[in-house]
Design an enzyme around this catalytic site. Structure first.
Site, PDB file in Angstrom:
ATOM      1  N   LYS A  36      19.620  -3.821 -73.684  1.00 16.55           N
ATOM      2  CA  LYS A  36      19.517  -5.056 -72.895  1.00 16.55           C
ATOM      3  C   LYS A  36      20.499  -6.074 -73.439  1.00 16.55           C
ATOM      4  O   LYS A  36      20.413  -6.472 -74.607  1.00 16.55           O
ATOM      5  CB  LYS A  36      18.097  -5.611 -72.943  1.00 16.55           C
ATOM      6  CG  LYS A  36      17.927  -6.888 -72.095  1.00 16.55           C
ATOM      7  CD  LYS A  36      16.474  -7.281 -71.956  1.00 16.55           C
ATOM      8  CE  LYS A  36      16.307  -8.543 -71.140  1.00 16.55           C
ATOM      9  NZ  LYS A  36      14.889  -8.889 -70.954  1.00 16.55           N
ATOM     10  N   CYS A  86      18.447 -11.588 -77.709  1.00 13.79           N
ATOM     11  CA  CYS A  86      17.511 -12.705 -77.733  1.00 13.79           C
ATOM     12  C   CYS A  86      18.271 -13.985 -78.049  1.00 13.79           C
ATOM     13  O   CYS A  86      18.878 -14.106 -79.110  1.00 13.79           O
ATOM     14  CB  CYS A  86      16.417 -12.506 -78.779  1.00 13.79           C
ATOM     15  SG  CYS A  86      15.317 -13.930 -78.863  1.00 13.79           S
ATOM     16  N   LYS A 104       6.596  -6.796 -74.633  1.00 18.49           N
ATOM     17  CA  LYS A 104       7.275  -7.895 -75.279  1.00 18.49           C
ATOM     18  C   LYS A 104       8.122  -7.280 -76.397  1.00 18.49           C
ATOM     19  O   LYS A 104       7.822  -6.184 -76.865  1.00 18.49           O
ATOM     20  CB  LYS A 104       6.216  -8.819 -75.887  1.00 18.49           C
ATOM     21  CG  LYS A 104       6.698 -10.201 -76.104  1.00 18.49           C
ATOM     22  CD  LYS A 104       5.515 -11.138 -76.200  1.00 18.49           C
ATOM     23  CE  LYS A 104       5.986 -12.550 -76.419  1.00 18.49           C
ATOM     24  NZ  LYS A 104       7.378 -12.724 -76.818  1.00 18.49           N
ATOM     25  N   ALA A 125      11.573 -20.598 -75.581  1.00 23.64           N
ATOM     26  CA  ALA A 125      11.880 -20.162 -76.943  1.00 23.64           C
ATOM     27  C   ALA A 125      10.547 -19.831 -77.589  1.00 23.64           C
ATOM     28  O   ALA A 125       9.913 -20.665 -78.221  1.00 23.64           O
ATOM     29  CB  ALA A 125      12.613 -21.240 -77.724  1.00 23.64           C
TER      30      ALA A 125
END
Lengths: 302, 251
Positions: A164, A129, A45, A71
């Site tokens: 990413k 994110c 994570k 979320a």
């Protein structure tokens, strides 16, 4: 027998299926579970310097179009959580990539250094994110910021660095800048910022209102991005977004991905890794190809 | 999937427990199994895991029995209108193939009994019940909501009603007096009680517990409901486990 082994980031992976960051991966026993379900390399994570509680529920909902909206708010144990997970992965004989988050370049650097000290096989910088302000999305959509963060991390690390990125108009440019800054490869794509409103109570459902959309609805977008970035740079790409069966994995590989991450697909089917591998083996046989390596980017041949 | 649900009623059952009834506004994809749970969304406020207390397939009504412990459960009690139901979650239990079932409940562990008893009746089995609470004023007549029950025993720690002591001690006494007559035992309640009931039935193959822990996403992604140190998630691998699988992490 068809060979599904693949080499990425200096690692010889048994097969190309990794878990996507955000599926478990915030403590050692989670690593056991991910290994049990067959992933060839574990992705944690996203870890930030300090622990984060994350958002109150609802943090994840399944949509009727087959997608998921989440979320979670980057809930994670902070850097002190890295070593125990890395040690567990090593004990189980699996490489582990630490997903790294940060509010600024310095935080990405500090978390990445910790990951390297703990013995991680690599880091994946979460530059995208979509649901925590100041943690990624704005950053990933700004190619010069992407360059800066990747360069700062790469300059102090020996282990490979993945960037990413999420979907934005500038994802091709950001990919190029990440590679220019020394990224060993790219993970494409993150979830896409989205919302779900319940029409009866007339309220957004997630406690954070906005979330990241994943699952089958985003797959064609992810395939397009992987295809374009591979064509432009021929770089190492780990494809991610809506893989729910072997055909999706095959599509990512043809578009140019050397490995594939599975997130939502695993929520719906715990046996997905085995199912994908069985499908890919048959596919290689039908294609008359010995190794999956031969099909990476094959959709680009003239 | 988030199934929209309209609250039909709420009633106070005892000093501690409430029962709320909802009508699902869209048919669920599959029917629930006894001891499965839902995450119920209180719009704009919270989402909380709740045992399915009862469910009627014909008109899609679903009830929960709960205690008010925070903002979320207060909202379940006080608010009217629309809610959202995420589920049905977890593994649940199938009651076919058993003739006589013992259900041991501690406190609000009684909640899933009505649906369990309904499914049992459909499968031709009888449920005996042992229900323990701290104070007598927490009890209510569970026979009003459950169907086809066999024997029902109450235990109170304040010694005001029924057996004076804990449910697990009462279970031991019943077994000592009349032996095992159940092909299936299911316990729901605090871990200490579960441990003791599992111990009493340690020679019985089909002895199960339904565990409770913090559940956040409910879908196996966040890992909040990890049953450390086991590599198991309550929301997917549970909440129902064989005693033998989890005995060493209880209590």
């Amino acid at each position: 027998m068809a060979n599904l082994g693949i080499r990425i980031l200096g690692l010889n992976l048994e097969h190309p299926i990794l878990n996507a960051s955000g599926i478990l991966g915030s403590e050692p026993v989670h690593v056991d579970i991910l290994v049990k379900y067959g992933f060839s390399c574990i992705v944690t994570k996203t870890i930030t310097l300090e622990p984060r509680e994350g958002y109150p529920p609802p943090i994840l909902i399944e949509l009727d179009n087959g997608g998921y909206l989440n979320a979670v708010g980057l809930a994670n144990p902070g850097v002190k959580g890295i070593c125990p997970m890395v040690e567990r992965a090593r004990l189980l004989g699996r490489p582990i990539i630490v997903s790294v988050g940060g509010g600024d370049s310095r935080e990405y650097v500090e978390v990445s250094i910790k990951a390297e000290e703990c013995g991680a096989s690599g880091v994946e910088l979460n530059l995208s994110c979509p649901h925590v302000r100041g943690f990624g999305l704005e950053l990933g959509a700004d190619p010069s910021m992407v360059y800066r963060v990747v360069r700062d991390v790469v300059s102090v690390l020996k282990i490979p660095v993945l960037a990413k990125l999420g979907f934005s108009d500038k994802v091709i440019e950001s990919s190029g800048r990440a590679l220019e800054a020394g990224a060993a490869g790219l993970t494409l794509i993150n979830t896409i910022k989205a919302m779900y409103i319940d029409v009866y109570s007339a309220k957004p459902v997630l406690s954070n209102k906005y979330g990241g959309l994943s699952g089958p609805p985003i797959k064609p977008i992810a395939i397009r991005v992987v295809y374009d970035v591979y064509r432009e740079y021929g770089a190492l790409i780990i494809g991610c977004g809506g893989v729910s069966g072997w055909r999706d994995a095959a599509e990512f590989i043809l578009a140019g991905a050397r490995a594939v991450q599975v997130g939502s697909g695993f929520l719906r089917n715990r046996g997905i890794v085995g199912d994908i591998l069985a499908g890919l083996r048959k596919w290689l046989e039908v294609q008359g190809v010995e190794s999956i390596e031969e099909l990476v980017g094959f959709a680009h041949r003239s | 999937m988030l199934i929209p649900a309209l609250k039909i009623s709420v009633e106070k059952l005892s000093s501690s427990y409430y029962r709320a009834l909802f009508k699902l506004l869209e048919p669920p994809r599959i029917e629930p199994k006894p001891l499965q749970f839902i995450n119920i969304w209180i719009p704009g406020l919270d989402e909380v895991p709740m045992s399915i207390s009862d469910y009627t397939a014909g008109d899609y009504t679903l009830s929960i029995i709960f205690k008010v412990v925070g903002d979320g459960t207060r909202g379940l009690r006080d608010r009217n209108g629309f809610f959202g139901v995420k589920g049905f979650l977890g593994n649940g239990i199938v009651t076919s193939g058993y003739d006589r079932v013992l259900f041991v409940a501690g406190g609000s562990g009684i909640a899933p009994l009505p649906f369990l008893s309904r499914k049992c009746v459909e499968n031709g089995c009888i449920v005996d019940v042992v229900w323990g609470v701290r104070r007598g004023d927490m009890l209510f007549n569970i026979g009003k909501y459950a169907v086809g029950l066999g024997e029902v025993y109450y235990a109170t720690e304040d010694c005001t009603i029924g057996y004076c002591g804990k449910a697990s001690s009462l279970v031991r006494r019943i077994v000592e007096r009349s032996g095992f007559k159940w092909s299936l035992v299911i316990s729901v309640g605090p871990n200490q009680m579960l441990r003791e009931v599992c111990y009493t039935f340690r020679s019985l193959q089909n002895s199960y517990v339904s565990l409770e822990t913090m559940v956040k996403c409910g879908l196996g992604a966040c890992g909040s409901c990890l049953l450390k140190p086991l590599p198991k998630l309550l929301c997917l691998d549970g909440p129902v486990f064989k005693c033998s699988e989890v005995y060493h992490i209880l209590g």
